[in-house]
Enzyme design. Structure first.
Site, PDB file in Angstrom:
ATOM      1  N   GLY A 173       0.852  -1.176   0.000  1.00 39.34           N
ATOM      2  CA  GLY A 173       0.000   0.000   0.000  1.00 39.34           C
ATOM      3  C   GLY A 173       0.889   1.228   0.000  1.00 39.34           C
ATOM      4  N   GLN A 175      -5.330  -9.250  -2.406  1.00 39.83           N
ATOM      5  CA  GLN A 175      -5.366  -8.272  -1.323  1.00 39.83           C
ATOM      6  C   GLN A 175      -6.788  -7.967  -0.867  1.00 39.83           C
ATOM      7  OE1 GLN A 175      -3.681  -7.934  -4.229  1.00 39.83           O
ATOM      8  NE2 GLN A 175      -1.781  -6.784  -3.957  1.00 39.83           N
ATOM      9  N   ASN A 184      -3.017   2.433 -10.051  1.00 39.44           N
ATOM     10  CA  ASN A 184      -3.494   1.670  -8.897  1.00 39.44           C
ATOM     11  C   ASN A 184      -3.366   0.192  -9.231  1.00 39.44           C
ATOM     12  OD1 ASN A 184      -4.699   1.706  -6.196  1.00 39.44           O
ATOM     13  ND2 ASN A 184      -6.496   0.798  -7.169  1.00 39.44           N
ATOM     14  N   ASP A 234      -1.537   4.531  -6.149  1.00 41.70           N
ATOM     15  CA  ASP A 234      -0.110   4.426  -5.848  1.00 41.70           C
ATOM     16  C   ASP A 234       0.682   5.593  -6.405  1.00 41.70           C
ATOM     17  OD1 ASP A 234       0.810   1.469  -4.717  1.00 41.70           O
ATOM     18  OD2 ASP A 234      -1.150   1.507  -5.661  1.00 41.70           O
ATOM     19  N   ARG A 241      10.596  -0.718  -4.564  1.00 43.20           N
ATOM     20  CA  ARG A 241       9.400  -0.794  -5.409  1.00 43.20           C
ATOM     21  C   ARG A 241       9.300   0.514  -6.197  1.00 43.20           C
ATOM     22  NH1 ARG A 241       4.040  -3.330  -3.138  1.00 43.20           N
ATOM     23  NH2 ARG A 241       3.852  -3.704  -5.376  1.00 43.20           N
TER      24      ARG A 241
END
Length: 350
Positions: free
Chosen positions: A47, A196, A247, A237, A89
């Site tokens: 997240g 998720q 996202n 994101d 990431r």
């Protein structure tokens, strides 16, 4: 109950192990910053806001181990730590926002002498965490008017407390409406390939007592056609200056379906997710993850060996399909370069 996925305890970063949920509720204790980097990479913490917060605490953890070194080595070690987190990431803007903020705090503290740098960075990480929770609650207040009593909301992936410092972005809006007494129900996409929605969002909503129904990702269009979904709300994101939004993979087709059925599509994200340096979503880096996430499910092989796999973690939804972007300082309705810049300017003036 209040879910806090990241805390500082006993000189260590403590994370809820999100890979173990919902079958086990356990913590991961990180005493070295490299353990936090690894936790970000393997989705123990995930997240966009939570990644940024975890990185901030991880940077502080690593820096505190450097306090005994000469000033030059402290600086070199600090930037090595930041670089390791930056490589973890690529898509989440909040990660780089947090690294940049910790860098500014390092410079300010080092200018006063290196003895207290580690403590200064820990204080900054704690501030980032608490500011995120407060921002999520404000986001909830800005977003809750879009939810009417009796609405059924579709959400994708997990944009709740687990994806943030606490409370949540998209789920924070849903929580706020629920706390106001609105009778809200939620359709939860399972969110392939690592589930998720099924594992995390459903877990959160059950703890919160908010009614929900878990569905497979390919069922959303049918429910929209049946009139059973009144709006879609997701997190983000990274958001480009024009409002294009990255996202979790599978978000873009939901936006297309929502537009086809005349259903509003909302994005809830903090200002730290907005990247004004990118003109459009075409410039957002999209992470590709391990093929095993698609070839296997919880360690059980579900496809043949030796087949080609494409596994992007995110997709980009054009701003033209987004009804509004909800932030902690207001709403871009509709999203546009000028609207997002105005919100970011408002945030700087707070």
């Amino acid at each position: 109950m209040e879910i806090r996925p990241i805390i500082w305890r006993d000189d260590a970063v403590v994370l809820i192990d999100q890979n173990a949920l919902p079958l086990q509720e356990r913590e991961l204790l990180c005493r070295e910053y490299g353990e936090v980097v690894a936790a970000i990479k393997d989705l123990t913490v995930r997240g966009a806001p939570a990644i940024g917060i975890a990185a901030a605490f991880g940077i502080a953890l690593g820096a505190r181990r450097l306090d005994h070194l000469p000033a030059g080595r402290i600086r070199a070690g600090f930037f090595k730590i930041c670089d390791d987190f930056a490589r973890s990431r690529p898509t989440a803007r909040n990660l780089f926002w947090a690294i940049e903020r910790m860098g500014r705090r390092f410079d300010a503290a080092a200018a006063e002498g290196t003895a207290g740098v580690g403590d200064a960075l820990l204080a900054e990480a704690r501030a980032i965490l608490e500011e995120d929770v407060a921002a999520n609650r404000r986001m909830g207040r800005f977003g809750s008017p879009f939810l009417r009593d009796g609405d059924a909301v579709l959400t994708h992936c997990n944009a709740g407390a687990l994806a943030t410092g606490g409370y949540g972005t998209a789920l924070g809006v849903i929580r706020a409406a629920h706390e106001e007494g609105k009778r809200i129900s939620v359709f939860v996409d399972e969110t392939r390939p690592v589930l998720q929605g099924a594992r995390l969002t459903a877990w959160e909503l059950r703890k919160e007592g908010i009614p929900f129904t878990l569905i497979a990702d390919n069922m959303a269009g049918t429910l929209m056609k049946q009139g059973r979904i009144q709006l879609v709300i997701v997190g983000a994101d990274r958001i480009a200056a024009n409002g294009d939004t990255a996202n979790k993979i599978g978000t873009y087709p939901l936006a297309v379906l929502a537009r086809a059925h005349g259903i509003p599509f909302y994005v809830a994200a903090p200002l730290s997710t907005i990247d004004l340096s990118l003109g459009s979503g075409d410039e957002i880096p999209i992470e590709e993850r391990n093929p095993e996430e698609i070839l296997s499910l919880r360690g059980v092989r579900i496809a043949e060996e030796g087949i080609d796999v494409y596994n992007p973690a995110f997709d980009v939804t054009p701003a033209s399909l987004v009804t509004a972007i909800i932030t902690e300082v207001g709403v871009a309705n509709p999203p546009s370069d000028s609207a997002l810049r105005e919100l970011c300017s408002r945030g700087l003036s707070r």
